[in-house]
Design a protein around this motif. Structure first.
Motif, PDB file in Angstrom:
ATOM      1  N   THR A   1       1.752   5.991 -20.103  1.00 39.30           N
ATOM      2  CA  THR A   1       1.112   5.099 -19.135  1.00 39.30           C
ATOM      3  C   THR A   1       1.745   3.709 -19.138  1.00 39.30           C
ATOM      4  N   GLY A   2       2.457   3.361 -20.212  1.00 45.17           N
ATOM      5  CA  GLY A   2       3.080   2.039 -20.291  1.00 45.17           C
ATOM      6  C   GLY A   2       4.322   1.894 -19.447  1.00 45.17           C
ATOM      7  N   VAL A   3       4.814   2.993 -18.894  1.00 49.00           N
ATOM      8  CA  VAL A   3       6.008   2.924 -18.044  1.00 49.00           C
ATOM      9  C   VAL A   3       5.732   2.090 -16.796  1.00 49.00           C
ATOM     10  N   VAL A   4       4.509   2.169 -16.284  1.00 54.09           N
ATOM     11  CA  VAL A   4       4.140   1.407 -15.090  1.00 54.09           C
ATOM     12  C   VAL A   4       4.027  -0.074 -15.452  1.00 54.09           C
ATOM     13  N   LYS A   5       4.768  -0.896 -14.738  1.00 52.74           N
ATOM     14  CA  LYS A   5       4.723  -2.333 -15.019  1.00 52.74           C
ATOM     15  C   LYS A   5       4.123  -3.141 -13.868  1.00 52.74           C
ATOM     16  N   VAL A   6       4.419  -2.740 -12.652  1.00 57.30           N
ATOM     17  CA  VAL A   6       3.941  -3.509 -11.503  1.00 57.30           C
ATOM     18  C   VAL A   6       3.239  -2.587 -10.515  1.00 57.30           C
ATOM     19  N   PHE A   7       2.131  -3.050  -9.987  1.00 60.73           N
ATOM     20  CA  PHE A   7       1.358  -2.304  -8.997  1.00 60.73           C
ATOM     21  C   PHE A   7       0.384  -3.281  -8.353  1.00 60.73           C
ATOM     22  N   ASP A   8      -0.281  -2.826  -7.314  1.00 56.78           N
ATOM     23  CA  ASP A   8      -1.384  -3.589  -6.750  1.00 56.78           C
ATOM     24  C   ASP A   8      -2.384  -2.604  -6.161  1.00 56.78           C
ATOM     25  N   VAL A   9      -3.640  -3.002  -6.142  1.00 54.36           N
ATOM     26  CA  VAL A   9      -4.698  -2.215  -5.517  1.00 54.36           C
ATOM     27  C   VAL A   9      -5.300  -3.074  -4.415  1.00 54.36           C
ATOM     28  N   ILE A  10      -5.238  -2.596  -3.185  1.00 55.91           N
ATOM     29  CA  ILE A  10      -5.623  -3.391  -2.015  1.00 55.91           C
ATOM     30  C   ILE A  10      -6.802  -2.728  -1.323  1.00 55.91           C
ATOM     31  N   ASN A  11      -7.855  -3.483  -1.136  1.00 59.80           N
ATOM     32  CA  ASN A  11      -9.035  -2.975  -0.427  1.00 59.80           C
ATOM     33  C   ASN A  11      -8.659  -2.740   1.032  1.00 59.80           C
ATOM     34  N   TYR A  12      -8.857  -1.499   1.513  1.00 61.13           N
ATOM     35  CA  TYR A  12      -8.438  -1.186   2.879  1.00 61.13           C
ATOM     36  C   TYR A  12      -9.332  -0.105   3.466  1.00 61.13           C
ATOM     37  N   SER A  13      -9.816  -0.346   4.681  1.00 60.38           N
ATOM     38  CA  SER A  13     -10.692   0.587   5.377  1.00 60.38           C
ATOM     39  C   SER A  13     -11.851   0.960   4.444  1.00 60.38           C
ATOM     40  N   GLN A  14     -12.096   2.267   4.250  1.00 62.67           N
ATOM     41  CA  GLN A  14     -13.185   2.678   3.363  1.00 62.67           C
ATOM     42  C   GLN A  14     -12.721   2.906   1.935  1.00 62.67           C
ATOM     43  N   GLY A  15     -11.410   2.798   1.710  1.00 59.04           N
ATOM     44  CA  GLY A  15     -10.875   3.091   0.386  1.00 59.04           C
ATOM     45  C   GLY A  15      -9.968   1.999  -0.129  1.00 59.04           C
ATOM     46  N   PHE A  16      -8.841   2.391  -0.690  1.00 63.54           N
ATOM     47  CA  PHE A  16      -7.900   1.402  -1.222  1.00 63.54           C
ATOM     48  C   PHE A  16      -6.480   1.933  -1.143  1.00 63.54           C
ATOM     49  N   ILE A  17      -5.537   0.992  -1.160  1.00 61.19           N
ATOM     50  CA  ILE A  17      -4.113   1.330  -1.181  1.00 61.19           C
ATOM     51  C   ILE A  17      -3.575   1.007  -2.570  1.00 61.19           C
ATOM     52  N   LEU A  18      -2.956   1.994  -3.188  1.00 66.51           N
ATOM     53  CA  LEU A  18      -2.230   1.766  -4.434  1.00 66.51           C
ATOM     54  C   LEU A  18      -0.797   1.453  -4.043  1.00 66.51           C
ATOM     55  N   GLN A  19      -0.421   0.186  -4.208  1.00 68.60           N
ATOM     56  CA  GLN A  19       0.857  -0.313  -3.708  1.00 68.60           C
ATOM     57  C   GLN A  19       1.912  -0.272  -4.809  1.00 68.60           C
ATOM     58  N   PHE A  20       3.101   0.235  -4.474  1.00 67.32           N
ATOM     59  CA  PHE A  20       4.192   0.389  -5.429  1.00 67.32           C
ATOM     60  C   PHE A  20       5.310  -0.607  -5.157  1.00 67.32           C
ATOM     61  N   PRO A  21       6.235  -0.741  -6.092  1.00 67.46           N
ATOM     62  CA  PRO A  21       7.496  -1.409  -5.761  1.00 67.46           C
ATOM     63  C   PRO A  21       8.399  -0.437  -5.019  1.00 67.46           C
ATOM     64  N   LYS A  22       9.397  -0.944  -4.324  1.00 63.56           N
ATOM     65  CA  LYS A  22      10.400  -0.076  -3.716  1.00 63.56           C
ATOM     66  C   LYS A  22      11.475   0.229  -4.749  1.00 63.56           C
ATOM     67  N   ARG A  23      12.185   1.325  -4.542  1.00 61.28           N
ATOM     68  CA  ARG A  23      13.237   1.696  -5.487  1.00 61.28           C
ATOM     69  C   ARG A  23      14.325   0.632  -5.564  1.00 61.28           C
TER      70      ARG A  23
END
Length: 457
Positions: free
Chosen positions: A95-117
């Motif tokens: 689980t420590g491999v993930v360094k950057v992310f964001d969780v954005i409130n959107y519509s009825q749920g959320f967007i898990l936002q990634f970096p681009k390659r």
């Protein structure tokens, strides 16, 4: 539940709950906590009965349906604490491999936002794509209504010999989309004189433009197609990409002045000789093909820059109707694993390039990263500029593409870098039952890739 991709992120919903800002904050903190603990994600194998027992205990109904239709003797399994994930695809080792992310409130749920390659150290900025989201949601709801929003459900239909009806329904839904777009253009016939169609690689632009043209003719309009590819500058003037290679996907590879001069002349009622580009010699010239627009004629152009107003800079916006087309796959593997739209498109391209362009699977896989970079630069930034949207994905198509793609991918050798991607795609295709190509209608967009189309290309 994972719903669909949205830009460089995924949109999720939690059944029956509309999330608050506090919920979003709690989710972010929970993810950060898992990252800090750097828990191992262990890969292994389970026999069929062991896997089914765990899935029943965890009430993973969609995954149960999938494995009950393909019955593998062993199943690839990842485990982190007491959580099991059964899917044969590469995952991180902890689980420590993930360094950057964001969780954005959107519509009825959320967007898990990634970096681009292209930049793994920063989360990509969120750019709202409201219409794309609406198209996804519409097709997701249709998938639920048809009870085919996951691979297990599709396999069930194939096993129970109900696939022909499902194919006809899918094709009818696409025809309804095309009719709707043609109707919108017809309703604006007093102003619209140019239809521009754009979308990423292997989205089916050519067949879509032909089917749209048929619908426009049914309304009494006469589409006149102009190929943007014939307006390339001489090869020696073609811009170079970051690797020093000829960049035919750059808008500056097109003779914009000549293209716009010809469009203006046509819209003014004048006759022109269209341009011609010789791909063998790399020289452009003026052809003997003379065209002139009559009262009910409408120009149709198709290419990657169609949504970019720079392509038609001299033409007033009121005259243009722009359409964005892409294969926006709504179907998931199960609740938490979706089918990336890029996988759908690369499999289409593998089959088409092998059958009609003389390219090996390795050649297509080598080109794909460059194709994707071109799309990010030249297509995706202009998605929101469209007046209409067309989803070219067919929920049954991966089952048709499977035998073609498997043969191509199995030719990629283990000593090349692209072998890992070939294996990943082969493992992905194992989840699908096969549908014979004979079941596909002649006017289907899928025929652009597998052959046997009723249209000439």
């Amino acid at each position: 539940m994972i719903m669909h991709s949205l830009g460089p992120g995924y949109y999720y919903e939690i059944d029956g709950i509309t999330l608050t800002e506090k919920d979003i904050s709690d989710i972010k903190n929970a993810i950060r906590n898992e990252i800090e603990k750097n828990k191992e994600i262990a890969r292994g194998k389970l026999n069929y009965l062991e896997a089914i027992d765990i899935l029943k205990k965890d009430q993973k109904t969609e995954k149960l349906k999938l494995f009950n239709t393909i019955n593998p003797s062993t199943i690839t399994c990842y485990r982190c604490d007491d959580f099991y994930e059964m899917i044969d695809t590469p995952l991180a080792i902890s689980t420590g491999v993930v360094k950057v992310f964001d969780v954005i409130n959107y519509s009825q749920g959320f967007i898990l936002q990634f970096p681009k390659r292209s930049n793994l150290n920063e989360v990509s900025p969120f750019l709202e794509q409201k219409r794309i989201f609406e198209v996804y949601q519409e097709h997701k709801n249709l998938g639920k209504a048809l009870k085919v929003d996951n691979v297990g459900a599709l396999n069930d239909i194939i096993i129970n010999r109900q696939i022909n009806d499902f194919i006809q329904i899918e094709e009818a839904l696409q025809e309804r989309q095309i009719t709707g777009l043609a109707t919108s253009i017809y309703q604006k016939r007093d102003s619209v004189r140019l239809v521009a169609i754009a979308g990423p690689s292997s989205s089916g632009k050519t067949t879509f433009s032909k089917r749209l043209s048929l619908q426009l003719r049914a309304y009494g309009l006469n589409p006149v197609t102009i190929s943007v590819d014939n307006y390339f500058v001489d090869r020696i003037k073609t811009p170079l990409d970051a690797d020093g290679k000829l960049d035919y996907e750059s808008i500056n590879a097109i003779n914009l002045e000549l293209f716009n001069d010809h469009l203006k002349a046509l819209l003014a009622g004048k006759e022109i000789n269209t341009a011609y580009y010789d791909f063998r010699t790399g020289f452009s010239s003026i052809s003997n093909n003379r065209i002139k627009l009559n009262n009910n004629d409408i120009i149709v152009i198709e290419g990657i820059h169609g949504l970019n107003d720079k392509l038609t800079f001299s033409i007033d916006k009121s005259v243009k109707f722009k359409i964005y087309i892409s294969a926006l796959t709504q179907m998931n593997i199960d609740d938490v694993n979706r089918i990336p739209t890029t996988d759908n498109r690369v499999l289409r391209r593998l089959v088409r390039d092998y059958r009609y362009r003389g390219h090996s699977g390795l050649t297509t896989l080598k080109m794909w990263p460059s194709v994707r970079r071109g799309e990010e630069q030249n297509i995706f930034p202009y998605q929101n500029n469209a007046d209409g949207y067309f989803n070219s994905a067919l929920d049954y198509e991966l089952s048709v593409l499977k035998p073609y793609a498997q043969t191509i991918l199995m030719q990629v050798k283990p000593d090349v870098e692209e072998y890992a991607e070939a294996v990943r795609l082969l493992n992905f295709l194992k989840y699908f039952h096969t549908i014979p190509a004979d079941n596909v209608p002649q006017i289907s967009i899928l025929r652009e890739f597998i052959g046997g189309s009723g249209f000439k290309y």
